[in-house]
Design an enzyme around this catalytic site. Structure first.
Site, PDB file in Angstrom:
ATOM      1  N   LYS A  39       0.852  -1.203   0.000  1.00  0.00           N
ATOM      2  CA  LYS A  39       0.000   0.000   0.000  1.00  0.00           C
ATOM      3  C   LYS A  39       0.883   1.245   0.000  1.00  0.00           C
ATOM      4  O   LYS A  39       1.714   1.430   0.899  1.00  0.00           O
ATOM      5  CB  LYS A  39      -0.906   0.014   1.235  1.00  0.00           C
TER       6      LYS A  39
HETATM    7  O1  G3P Z   1      -7.640   1.367   5.171  1.00  0.00           O
HETATM    8  C1  G3P Z   1      -7.592   2.515   5.921  1.00  0.00           C
HETATM    9  C2  G3P Z   1      -8.702   3.408   5.607  1.00  0.00           C
HETATM   10  O2  G3P Z   1      -9.821   2.593   5.681  1.00  0.00           O
HETATM   11  C3  G3P Z   1      -8.800   4.598   6.509  1.00  0.00           C
HETATM   12  O3  G3P Z   1      -9.877   4.444   7.353  1.00  0.00           O
HETATM   13  O4  G3P Z   1     -11.273   4.900   9.292  1.00  0.00           O
HETATM   14  O5  G3P Z   1      -8.936   5.760   9.242  1.00  0.00           O
HETATM   15  O6  G3P Z   1     -10.668   6.783   7.779  1.00  0.00           O
HETATM   16  P1  G3P Z   1     -10.205   5.540   8.478  1.00  0.00           P
END
Ligand code: G3P
Length: 220
Positions: A87
């Protein structure tokens, strides 16, 4: 809609594998932080052994500069396995790293996508998955579903898949899928709400009670 687990929690992954159509697992440093003081490499290897090679495992680089991202990617591939999707956040350095790593044949998931242009640039450089951040875009008054729709149109005829991420509720997940995301990666809080409707348990209980009131126990 193919479901990916946005968690590094071993117990949760084991549980979800028993009843959900799991296509893979995604992690990032913030997700890993929730697991406490783990041995990173051993933890990732355990996740791989649980999900097998038939499901995708996505692991994020830590460093922010081009060379650091390349170094992180090579370490992850050497220490865990060559099938990992690396990633990479879609920044200037991230795009350069994607370009170099794709030339080496590395699997890439382009992440931290907040706009259509980021996604299109990463796709043109050969990224395998594009991860638009749905909830984070909504927080910034950007329509994530319009972004996903535009990216899906651009991806038609290519091998690049949209792996939508950053969800806070089921509605966002379904709307991302309907907008054109082939994959969604969802955290445990939202996954655990999929079947949290109390009416499901009540209906199941009512059916069982009706059966027991009317039929002998040994009929089935
Ligand atoms: O994979 C990470 C992405 O889903 C970020 O999620 O919940 O930190 O906005 P969040």
């Amino acid at each position: 809609m193919k479901l990916v687990l946005d968690t590094a929690n071993i117990d949760k992954i084991k549980d979800y594998l028993t009843y959900l159509p799991v296509a893979g697992v995604t992690t990032n440093p913030s997700i890993l932080k929730k697991e406490g003081s783990i041995d990173f490499v051993e933890h990732m290897k355990e996740i791989r052994s649980l999900i097998g090679k038939e499901r995708s495992l996505h692991i994020q680089v830590i460093q922010e500069d081009y060379q650091g991202m390349l170094d992180d990617a090579h370490k992850i591939l050497n220490l865990i396995d060559k099938d990992v999707y690396i990633k990479i956040p879609v920044s200037k350095d991230g795009l350069a790293a994607i370009k170099t790593l794709k030339a080496e044949g590395v699997n890439i998931t382009a992440t931290a996508i907040y706009s259509t242009i980021q996604a299109i640039l990463a796709k043109e450089l050969g990224a395998d998955y594009l991860a638009p951040y749905v909830n984070r875009m909504e927080n910034l008054n950007t329509d994530p579903y319009e972004v996903i729709y535009q990216v899906a149109q651009d991806c038609l005829g290519s091998d690049t898949e949209i792996l939508a991420a950053s969800f806070k509720n089921v509605s966002q997940v379904l709307k991302a899928s309907q907008a054109g995301a082939n994959y969604v990666t969802v955290g445990t809080d939202v996954i655990d709400s999929f079947l949290a409707n109390a009416n499901i348990a009540k209906a199941t209980h009512d059916f069982a009670a009706d059966w027991q009131m009317n039929f002998a126990k040994d009929q089935i």
